[in-house]
Design an enzyme around this catalytic site. Sequence first.
Site, PDB file in Angstrom:
ATOM      1  CB  SER A 125      -0.949   0.002   1.199  1.00  0.00           C
ATOM      2  OG  SER A 125      -0.259  -0.290   2.380  1.00  0.00           O
ATOM      3  CG  HIS A 146      -3.316  -0.971  -2.764  1.00  0.00           C
ATOM      4  ND1 HIS A 146      -3.716   0.330  -2.583  1.00  0.00           N
ATOM      5  CD2 HIS A 146      -3.129  -1.474  -1.511  1.00  0.00           C
ATOM      6  CE1 HIS A 146      -3.768   0.596  -1.286  1.00  0.00           C
ATOM      7  NE2 HIS A 146      -3.425  -0.481  -0.626  1.00  0.00           N
ATOM      8  CD  GLU A 158      -5.329   2.482  -5.320  1.00  0.00           C
ATOM      9  OE1 GLU A 158      -5.700   3.655  -5.305  1.00  0.00           O
ATOM     10  OE2 GLU A 158      -4.416   2.062  -4.585  1.00  0.00           O
ATOM     11  CG  ASN A 196      -3.823   4.901   0.882  1.00  0.00           C
ATOM     12  OD1 ASN A 196      -4.940   4.989   1.396  1.00  0.00           O
ATOM     13  ND2 ASN A 196      -3.110   3.801   0.931  1.00  0.00           N
TER      14      ASN A 196
HETATM   15  P1  NAI Z   1      -0.591  -9.236   8.263  1.00  0.00           P
HETATM   16  O1  NAI Z   1       0.426  -8.941   9.284  1.00  0.00           O
HETATM   17  O2  NAI Z   1      -2.005  -9.473   8.688  1.00  0.00           O
HETATM   18  O3  NAI Z   1      -0.128 -10.499   7.398  1.00  0.00           O
HETATM   19  C1  NAI Z   1       1.162 -10.635   6.868  1.00  0.00           C
HETATM   20  C2  NAI Z   1       1.456 -12.110   6.767  1.00  0.00           C
HETATM   21  O4  NAI Z   1       2.662 -12.247   6.021  1.00  0.00           O
HETATM   22  C3  NAI Z   1       1.684 -12.792   8.104  1.00  0.00           C
HETATM   23  O5  NAI Z   1       0.911 -13.952   8.156  1.00  0.00           O
HETATM   24  C4  NAI Z   1       3.184 -13.104   8.126  1.00  0.00           C
HETATM   25  O6  NAI Z   1       3.485 -14.275   8.818  1.00  0.00           O
HETATM   26  C5  NAI Z   1       3.467 -13.246   6.653  1.00  0.00           C
HETATM   27  N1  NAI Z   1       4.840 -12.986   6.263  1.00  0.00           N
HETATM   28  C6  NAI Z   1       5.679 -12.013   6.700  1.00  0.00           C
HETATM   29  N2  NAI Z   1       6.850 -12.084   6.059  1.00  0.00           N
HETATM   30  C7  NAI Z   1       6.769 -13.128   5.194  1.00  0.00           C
HETATM   31  C8  NAI Z   1       7.651 -13.683   4.233  1.00  0.00           C
HETATM   32  N3  NAI Z   1       8.862 -13.181   4.034  1.00  0.00           N
HETATM   33  N4  NAI Z   1       7.213 -14.726   3.502  1.00  0.00           N
HETATM   34  C9  NAI Z   1       5.980 -15.229   3.691  1.00  0.00           C
HETATM   35  N5  NAI Z   1       5.111 -14.742   4.593  1.00  0.00           N
HETATM   36  C10 NAI Z   1       5.495 -13.701   5.319  1.00  0.00           C
HETATM   37  O7  NAI Z   1      -0.509  -8.039   7.197  1.00  0.00           O
HETATM   38  P2  NAI Z   1      -1.657  -7.453   6.240  1.00  0.00           P
HETATM   39  O8  NAI Z   1      -2.389  -6.403   6.933  1.00  0.00           O
HETATM   40  O9  NAI Z   1      -2.399  -8.589   5.627  1.00  0.00           O
HETATM   41  O10 NAI Z   1      -0.765  -6.742   5.113  1.00  0.00           O
HETATM   42  C11 NAI Z   1      -0.072  -7.449   4.158  1.00  0.00           C
HETATM   43  C12 NAI Z   1       0.324  -6.531   3.006  1.00  0.00           C
HETATM   44  O11 NAI Z   1      -0.842  -5.907   2.489  1.00  0.00           O
HETATM   45  C13 NAI Z   1       1.261  -5.385   3.387  1.00  0.00           C
HETATM   46  O12 NAI Z   1       2.101  -5.119   2.288  1.00  0.00           O
HETATM   47  C14 NAI Z   1       0.315  -4.238   3.638  1.00  0.00           C
HETATM   48  O13 NAI Z   1       0.919  -2.985   3.476  1.00  0.00           O
HETATM   49  C15 NAI Z   1      -0.703  -4.485   2.534  1.00  0.00           C
HETATM   50  N6  NAI Z   1      -2.018  -3.895   2.761  1.00  0.00           N
HETATM   51  C16 NAI Z   1      -2.603  -3.958   3.996  1.00  0.00           C
HETATM   52  C17 NAI Z   1      -3.861  -3.387   4.187  1.00  0.00           C
HETATM   53  C18 NAI Z   1      -4.539  -3.451   5.522  1.00  0.00           C
HETATM   54  O14 NAI Z   1      -5.498  -2.688   5.727  1.00  0.00           O
HETATM   55  N7  NAI Z   1      -4.121  -4.314   6.443  1.00  0.00           N
HETATM   56  C19 NAI Z   1      -4.575  -2.702   3.080  1.00  0.00           C
HETATM   57  C20 NAI Z   1      -3.887  -2.787   1.814  1.00  0.00           C
HETATM   58  C21 NAI Z   1      -2.648  -3.341   1.678  1.00  0.00           C
END
Ligand code: NAI
Length: 506
Positions: A125, A146, A158, A196
């Site tokens: 994001s 996104h 997006e 954003n």
């Molecule tokens: P989260 O923390 O809920 O999930 C991330 C997951 O990735 C975890 O299960 C973790 O164990 C895993 N992980 C971390 N490093 C890893 C690796 N090297 N290889 C494999 N798995 C790995 O995070 P969330 O909120 O789902 O965000 C994920 C992505 O989505 C980020 O890039 C975030 O910026 C983006 N994003 C998040 C939004 C939100 O509202 N939470 C909205 C839009 C995008």
Amino acid sequence: MSLDANRSDLVLGLVGTGTMGRGIAQIAVASGVSVILVDARPGAAAEARDAVARMLSKLSEKGKLTPEACANATARLTVAASMADLAPCHVVVEAIVEDIAVKQALMRDLEAIVAPDCLIATNTSSLSVTSIAAACRLPGRVGGFHFFNPVPLMKVVEVIDGVMTESWVVDALTALARRMGHAPVKAKDTPGFIVNHAGRGFGTEALKLVGEGVADFATVDRILKGAAGFRMGPFELLDLTALDVSHPVMESIYDQYYQEPRFRPSPITRQRLVAGLLGRKTGRGFYAYEGDKAVVPPVPAVPAAWTGPVWVAPGEGEEAVSALVAKLGATLEKGVMPSNEALCLVPILGEDCTTAAVRLGLDATRAVAVDPLFGLETHRTLMTNPVTSAAIRDGAHGLLATGGVSVGVVGDSPGLIAQRVVATIINIGCDIAQQRIATPEDIDKAVTLGLGYPAGPLAWGDRIGADKVVAILDAMLAITHDPRYRASLWLRRRALLGVSLLTPES
Ligand code: NAI
């Protein structure tokens, strides 16, 4: 190269099965795509599979999915034993931790496993898609995808075009979004993409208003909801997203645009972040929370209505304000200048009450400004200048509250509250179009679906009138000398030509 996103045997790898990964997996399997789940934390992918299966069966219980479709979708979810299981994927979407070095390392690992024509998408994001792709041997196959949280309910995605992204990637992600029931909007790889970026105006301008002492948080929220039609006030929204998330985003977008004054963050959020007043999740943000409910400060009592004559200043909004005063039963003075007994109501377009009163040669102690553009029927905004008398202020408040319509009384501010915030949103939306980050239609679609504003910024500008929006911004700029309020060239040119803000370059 190409990818048919509608092929029936499409296999999608999902790396990172947290909040976003689960949501993306759910809509993918529901659309007939097979999904292979991978996560770095042992057991996480299996937990995600079970969670998605539960979500699907809930949908089935509610009748939104047939039992057969639910069973088929669940069967399409598999958990990888290792990253190597991603080898057969046509597309891989990563939703891992938001860290450039970790994402780049993942790209290198993935490229060693998947076929050369596998599309790789990132759900980042805030990071640059181009910089994530730069770690790849084949950066042309990498694009941004996104999504918004919660993915199944936020129906927009997006599709981000990095500097090296090849056109087939954008086409395939666009088709895949549609297959999954989402509205794709195309954006260039720029800080904040569309949503954003377009969302910068709401919170930052509201914070600027509070920072200038124009009104308190709750009054700003009330006016923007009641007069401008936002579903949530900016401070309610900041409390929901939490300052540990939103303050860094404000700083990051400001810095990524090299200190663009339109995005200048506020010291208010930094201080509150340091103090731990993060929002709902800590029980106290701009509002205090009792359980899930915000404790909203009481609305100030309505004083007695003005019973003397009322004079309405000439200019934009004069007719509407005069009609309102007459409807409220007050005596309208018709003279070119007010008598010494009159309450002077000054309809405002971008000015502050001081500037308007001096321009019109009024006795400023008797002058109260009113917003003729926003909320005359639903939530009226009155604005004082530093010397407006308390009797005039209260009398105007009482008069405009006649019949039970709520009234917000604020201190001097060019463009009051709603004009200032909405003109800022429109201006930023126009500048996104000017920078060719997205088409006018996609900007409006992204903002209405992604931010839930009452209208897209360009359509909203058309509704108000581009010339009026320019007049508001020019007045704000003239009074403050702050380049934050300079009108976007996209806006100014279309206002001069008298054409819709949705008009693309020929
Ligand atoms: P989260 O923390 O809920 O999930 C991330 C997951 O990735 C975890 O299960 C973790 O164990 C895993 N992980 C971390 N490093 C890893 C690796 N090297 N290889 C494999 N798995 C790995 O995070 P969330 O909120 O789902 O965000 C994920 C992505 O989505 C980020 O890039 C975030 O910026 C983006 N994003 C998040 C939004 C939100 O509202 N939470 C909205 C839009 C995008």
